[in-house]
Design an enzyme around this catalytic site. Sequence first.
Site, PDB file in Angstrom:
ATOM      1  N   PRO A  79      61.563  -6.414  45.982  1.00 55.24           N
ATOM      2  CG  PRO A  79      59.993  -7.852  44.988  1.00 55.24           C
ATOM      3  CD  PRO A  79      60.209  -7.102  46.296  1.00 55.24           C
ATOM      4  CB  ALA A 122      52.587  -8.264  41.761  1.00 61.09           C
ATOM      5  CE1 TYR A 174      57.258  -8.508  34.027  1.00 61.34           C
ATOM      6  CE2 TYR A 174      56.991  -7.668  35.953  1.00 61.34           C
ATOM      7  CZ  TYR A 174      57.542  -7.592  35.035  1.00 61.34           C
ATOM      8  OH  TYR A 174      58.286  -6.563  35.020  1.00 61.34           O
TER       9      TYR A 174
END
Length: 371
Positions: A21, A178, A181
């Site tokens: 991502p 992770a 956040y």
Amino acid sequence: MLFDSTSVGELSLDNRVGLAPMTRVSATADGRATDEMSHYYAKFADGGFAFLVTEGVYTDNAYSKGYLRQPGLVTADHVDAWTTVVDAVHDAGSPIFAQLMHCGAQNQGIPPSETQETIAPSPVQPAGEKSEAYGGSGPYPVPEQATSDDLETAREGFVSAARNASEAGFDGVEIHGANGYFLNEFLSTRMNQRDDEYGGGPEARVRYPAEVVSAVADAVSEEFVVGIRVSQTMVTDTDHQWEEGEDAASVFFEELSAAGADYVHTTEPDATVSSFGEDGPTLAEAAVEYVTDDTVVIANGGLGTPEAARSVLEDGADLLTLATSALANPDWPTRVAQGDELTEFDYRKFLRPRATISEHELSIDTSASND
């Protein structure tokens, strides 16, 4: 090993290399995915990536959104727009997971004129400053401590977004735990100073993230993949480590996998370097050691060379993902399989001055290595 077939849950994968991502801030102002994003993601599927994980997608309209032009999975319009992206990726031959993200205290780009505030486990200001590449500038505000109602809203946001992802045709979701956040903040003794059931030792700090995983897993079908991404480091603190070290990792990975995670996706700046002292395991190795038997481990971080990619598989990871190396080489798996030279990543061409999808990226031709 890179090109061995494998599986995640009930989903078969052609090889062991996936797309990580990456925040691209290229959606519409109201959070709809675009045709440009369809071309962007389909390019990686065309290039041989066995699975794709999207950029972080916001999950509710209360506090979760962290960027301007961040895509969402909150409304029917969001679902319709993502369906176009998913169809393009499936047509190109790969499965795709939506990364579900709540920004917590790390709100990168929402301007002061907007009404959204920030929440976190505790009212602790993140270190560092916002990133101009993601539309932010200046220091982060001090967040409000999340109330019980806030935690319920956030949990239900993850659940609703997962259901919306399923409706849009995604093959699964990755819960973002992770990089500093919201869910990751619960794991940190600096960011989480709560004195309720969600604060204290590792068992308490992982409780809320594990509840989110469990709630999402219970809300979707058995064949729908549910993963979670985990790191020690944060966007705002790249040296951050868990106070209890590997002891914390053992609790976190066991509890998150037992809560219903089909996979745990570890990420650190360099996945081949020890995360727990000079002689300790890497984060991926710790995950391999402590997850339950049926949970797949995905490694991420600095794995852009075939040698580094192979090394994490040899050390026990089931899969790996690539980020900047994939941007420079959207056909990385095909190139490596054919022994072709890889292109070196250049930040100026891809992520400067803003991290939006560029015409340069969309013009990269992957067809030659697919012939």
